[in-house]
Structures are given as structure tokens and as C-alpha cells.
Design a protein around this motif. Sequence first.
Motif, mmCIF file in Angstrom:
data_model
loop_
_atom_site.group_PDB
_atom_site.id
_atom_site.type_symbol
_atom_site.label_atom_id
_atom_site.label_comp_id
_atom_site.label_asym_id
_atom_site.label_seq_id
_atom_site.Cartn_x
_atom_site.Cartn_y
_atom_site.Cartn_z
ATOM 1 N N MET A 1 0.855 -1.194 0.000
ATOM 2 C CA MET A 1 0.000 0.000 0.000
ATOM 3 C C MET A 1 0.881 1.230 0.000
ATOM 4 O O MET A 1 1.856 1.324 0.728
ATOM 5 N N THR A 2 0.566 2.219 -0.811
ATOM 6 C CA THR A 2 1.291 3.473 -0.857
ATOM 7 C C THR A 2 0.401 4.586 -0.352
ATOM 8 O O THR A 2 -0.818 4.536 -0.464
ATOM 9 N N VAL A 3 1.011 5.588 0.235
ATOM 10 C CA VAL A 3 0.270 6.727 0.764
ATOM 11 C C VAL A 3 0.490 7.912 -0.168
ATOM 12 O O VAL A 3 1.609 8.278 -0.469
ATOM 13 N N ASP A 4 -0.591 8.493 -0.611
ATOM 14 C CA ASP A 4 -0.515 9.554 -1.606
ATOM 15 C C ASP A 4 -0.743 10.897 -0.949
ATOM 16 O O ASP A 4 -1.666 11.070 -0.174
ATOM 17 N N HIS A 5 0.137 11.851 -1.234
ATOM 18 C CA HIS A 5 -0.054 13.223 -0.786
ATOM 19 C C HIS A 5 0.151 14.123 -1.995
ATOM 20 O O HIS A 5 1.281 14.329 -2.437
ATOM 21 N N GLY A 6 -0.906 14.644 -2.579
ATOM 22 C CA GLY A 6 -0.764 15.586 -3.668
ATOM 23 C C GLY A 6 -0.183 16.897 -3.160
ATOM 24 O O GLY A 6 -0.149 17.171 -1.950
ATOM 25 N N LEU A 7 0.297 17.736 -4.073
ATOM 26 C CA LEU A 7 0.937 18.984 -3.677
ATOM 27 C C LEU A 7 -0.007 19.866 -2.869
ATOM 28 O O LEU A 7 0.400 20.469 -1.870
ATOM 29 N N ALA A 8 -1.272 19.957 -3.291
ATOM 30 C CA ALA A 8 -2.223 20.797 -2.565
ATOM 31 C C ALA A 8 -2.391 20.337 -1.124
ATOM 32 O O ALA A 8 -2.574 21.151 -0.213
ATOM 33 N N VAL A 9 -2.340 19.029 -0.894
ATOM 34 C CA VAL A 9 -2.431 18.497 0.467
ATOM 35 C C VAL A 9 -1.099 18.650 1.191
ATOM 36 O O VAL A 9 -1.046 18.986 2.377
ATOM 37 N N ALA A 10 -0.001 18.406 0.481
ATOM 38 C CA ALA A 10 1.324 18.486 1.103
ATOM 39 C C ALA A 10 1.631 19.887 1.616
ATOM 40 O O ALA A 10 2.380 20.040 2.589
ATOM 41 N N LEU A 11 1.078 20.917 0.978
ATOM 42 C CA LEU A 11 1.325 22.285 1.432
ATOM 43 C C LEU A 11 0.821 22.525 2.849
ATOM 44 O O LEU A 11 1.298 23.436 3.535
ATOM 45 N N ARG A 12 -0.140 21.720 3.302
ATOM 46 C CA ARG A 12 -0.671 21.881 4.657
ATOM 47 C C ARG A 12 0.130 21.105 5.687
ATOM 48 O O ARG A 12 -0.170 21.184 6.887
ATOM 49 N N ARG A 13 1.129 20.369 5.245
ATOM 50 C CA ARG A 13 1.946 19.591 6.168
ATOM 51 C C ARG A 13 3.028 20.468 6.807
ATOM 52 O O ARG A 13 3.581 21.357 6.169
ATOM 53 N N ARG A 14 3.348 20.187 8.039
ATOM 54 C CA ARG A 14 4.377 20.951 8.735
ATOM 55 C C ARG A 14 5.754 20.710 8.131
ATOM 56 O O ARG A 14 6.609 21.594 8.173
ATOM 57 N N ARG A 15 5.979 19.521 7.614
ATOM 58 C CA ARG A 15 7.294 19.168 7.086
ATOM 59 C C ARG A 15 7.371 19.356 5.569
ATOM 60 O O ARG A 15 8.169 18.701 4.907
ATOM 61 N N TYR A 16 6.554 20.246 5.053
ATOM 62 C CA TYR A 16 6.541 20.451 3.602
ATOM 63 C C TYR A 16 7.914 20.851 3.084
ATOM 64 O O TYR A 16 8.396 20.313 2.078
ATOM 65 N N LEU A 17 8.576 21.794 3.759
ATOM 66 C CA LEU A 17 9.865 22.283 3.276
ATOM 67 C C LEU A 17 10.942 21.204 3.304
ATOM 68 O O LEU A 17 11.935 21.294 2.564
ATOM 69 N N LEU A 18 10.766 20.177 4.147
ATOM 70 C CA LEU A 18 11.759 19.116 4.260
ATOM 71 C C LEU A 18 11.427 17.913 3.393
ATOM 72 O O LEU A 18 12.155 16.928 3.415
ATOM 73 N N SER A 19 10.336 17.993 2.647
ATOM 74 C CA SER A 19 9.920 16.865 1.810
ATOM 75 C C SER A 19 10.404 17.073 0.381
ATOM 76 O O SER A 19 11.077 18.048 0.055
ATOM 77 N N ALA A 20 10.027 16.135 -0.472
ATOM 78 C CA ALA A 20 10.401 16.237 -1.888
ATOM 79 C C ALA A 20 9.454 17.116 -2.684
ATOM 80 O O ALA A 20 9.736 17.415 -3.854
ATOM 81 N N TRP A 21 8.354 17.564 -2.068
ATOM 82 C CA TRP A 21 7.347 18.298 -2.827
ATOM 83 C C TRP A 21 7.824 19.642 -3.351
ATOM 84 O O TRP A 21 7.465 20.035 -4.479
ATOM 85 N N PRO A 22 8.620 20.438 -2.604
ATOM 86 C CA PRO A 22 9.119 21.681 -3.224
ATOM 87 C C PRO A 22 9.933 21.428 -4.480
ATOM 88 O O PRO A 22 9.856 22.203 -5.450
#
Length: 427
Positions: A1-22
Amino acid sequence: MTVDHGLAVALRRRRYLLSAWPWRALAYALTTLPLAGAAAFGAAVVAAPLLLVVSALRRGRPVDAEALAVLAVVALAVVAFAPLAGAPVAAVERWRLGLVDDRPVTAPRWRGLAARFTTATGWREGAYLAVLGVVLPLAYGMFGLLVLLDVALVAGPWLAGGEDRIVLVWATVDSPAEAVPYALAGLLAVPALVYLAGLLVAAQAAVARRLLDDAPGGAALREVTRSRARLVGAYEAERRRIERDMHDGAQPRLTALTLQLGLARLDVPDDSPAAKPLAVAHEQAKELMVTLRGIVQGIRPQQLTELGLAGAVGELAARSVVPVTVRADLTRPVPDLIETTAWYVVSETLGNVARHAGAGRAQVRLTRDDRRLVVEVRDDGRGGADPARGTGLTGLADRVAAVEGRLLLSSPPGGPTLVRVELPCRP
């Protein structure tokens, strides 16, 4: 099972800047530049003569009627050509959306050149080309100015100190020491710019999905509705009937069978070869009684209690004969009744996929926001699912409507099929 976080959702995460999304947002933005540049060049070729004509008219200068007619014809030709020009751009954009949104994007199935001009999909692709050529250059240009301003602030201590004074924002500095506070402010603004870039890319991706995803169009998502009064009454009547039949028929027989197996265990020596199988049968009979009683009383499936909704759905996917990918974004708790309904929806829908769809793959997506849980089951099968031809989908709609949710379906002939269920989650 994989967990999906789209960019719009990832922006609300506290660790957004430390993730691969930027970095994914940056890759999406950089690959946007050549597309937007080409579209902007085409828009400028058409807009420049029109602007010249408008300027001449505002100044009271005469304009040749033939020139106006030629410009009008050119403008109409460009608008008419937009559905054709938008096709290759849309194909590239559907592929690029995977950088910032893992959800699949459904491409249309074209039936000849005329379909480009006679369907809403073709004109939506032309509209996205206009967004690329007009709106995005302005948005990216404004963001680029902010980035240049921030770079100037950070580089201020190295730029100051020469013979000429430099201007930083609204102040003039003469020495590197005076530029240091501005440099610190520029460094502090970098995370804000990263978030702003993510918002800009997320907005672009949302517009692209809205205009280019063909799943909601054509054979549109249509709500499978049932009479609320009829379904609630029928559900309760059927539940009482099953409970009565079990209490009067199946439960006494199971109880008698369990007692007989218990007595047989007492009569069989412990070292007998039949002792172990008999003990296993006795335990299974007791578990069957508990299971049937739980089903009738509406108790949650055991998988939900032990694994949670995402884990239980993952277990359903693992048992499916069709390969299934589960993507879960459940950041908040889900009420027990809603979890149970969602589990049964996924279970029944995956069963339908295996039996009727002829699909090679399927995908389950679970999303929880402030007000609702959204369950989407998509397959690449033959499509053509119709609630009027069977009770499976209407039965699911009954179950969903009983908790004040709704079920929507998109299943054009040839596929793909998308079942979307929206279940309310009150705080």
C-alpha cells in the motif's frame, strides 16, 4: 500500500519544506516555462496587431477597414484553431501532472478530427492553451520579480560598498553593514517564497486537472440516487428479517452444533488423531456464531478494528484477483459508521471489478478532509456500468444514502470506470 499526498495536500503539512514536494513543484514550474513561452508567443502574434488598431482608434487615427477585416479573420482563425493546437499541449500536460498529483488523468478517446470541434473536451484543451499563453506568463512574471527582489536583498552586502550607492526596496545603503539587515530579511523570506511557489503550481495543476481530466465530462459523474424513505425502510425491514431468521433458524442450529462438538471433544481422548481436528472445528463453530451475530447487529468488520480503514482496504486489495493500488490520505479520524460503510463500498466495488469489468488494474483512493471522506475506485476495464441493469450499484447507493452520503458514477463505454462515494464526517 502506498500513501498519496498531492501537492495541494502536502502544502498543509508541517514538514513540507523538508519533503520532496518543493522540488517536484520546481520541476513542474520549470517544465511549464517552455510551454507557456510558446503559447505566449502565439498569443502575442495575434494580440499585437489588435492592440495597435485599438491604440490608433483611441488616438483618433483612421484605420483601414480591410485591415480590420483581416485582423478579425485572423483572430477567428486562431480561436478556431485552438482545439487542434491544444491537443499536443494537453497530452504533455496530462503527463506532467504526475509531478505534483499522483491521481490518474483520463485522456479523451477521440473519434475523428471533427470531434475536436464538436465536443467540450476539445474546447477545454483550447482554453487551457489560452491559460498557458495569457494567465501563467503574468503569474510567473510577478513571482519572478519577487524572486529577483529577494536575491537582491540577500546579495546586498556584496553589492554595497562600492563607489555607487545601491537601493534595496525603499532604502539606500552605502556600506555592507547597512545591507546586512536586508539580507537577513531576504533569507527569512525564502521559505515564504517556496510556499508561494507551491501555491502557484498547485493552482495551475488544479486548473489543468479541471480542464484536461475527461473523467468528469462526457459520460459525466452522475449521482445514483434512491428514495431516502424507501431505502431506510427497506434496510430496516431486511435487517429485522435476517435477524429473525438467524435467531429462529441458524442460531439454534449453530448452538446445537457447537454443543455437539463440545461433547464430542469430551468423549475423544487427547492423544487420539481426531482430537486436534475436532478441537479446531469446535473453535471455528464458535467463531462463526460470533461472526454472524456481528454481521446482523452491524458490528464493524474485524479488519477495521485491528488495522484501521487504510489497512483494511489494503487487505481487500491484497486479496483481489485484479492488481489494486491503494492511496490513502487519512489525516483525521473517521467515525466508525462511516469507516464501516466505506469498507463495504470498497469491498463490493472491487468484487464488481473482478466479476464484470474485465480490468487489468484498479486503484482505490481514500481522502479525508474537514467535512467528508471521499472514496474513489477506478478501473481500466470495459466500462458501460449502468445502475438500471442490476442491483449492485443501487444497493451500494442505498447503503451510502443511509448515512447521508452520495454515490457518483462515471463509466463510459470502453472505460474507464470511476465510482466516487462521498460520506459526511461531522466533527
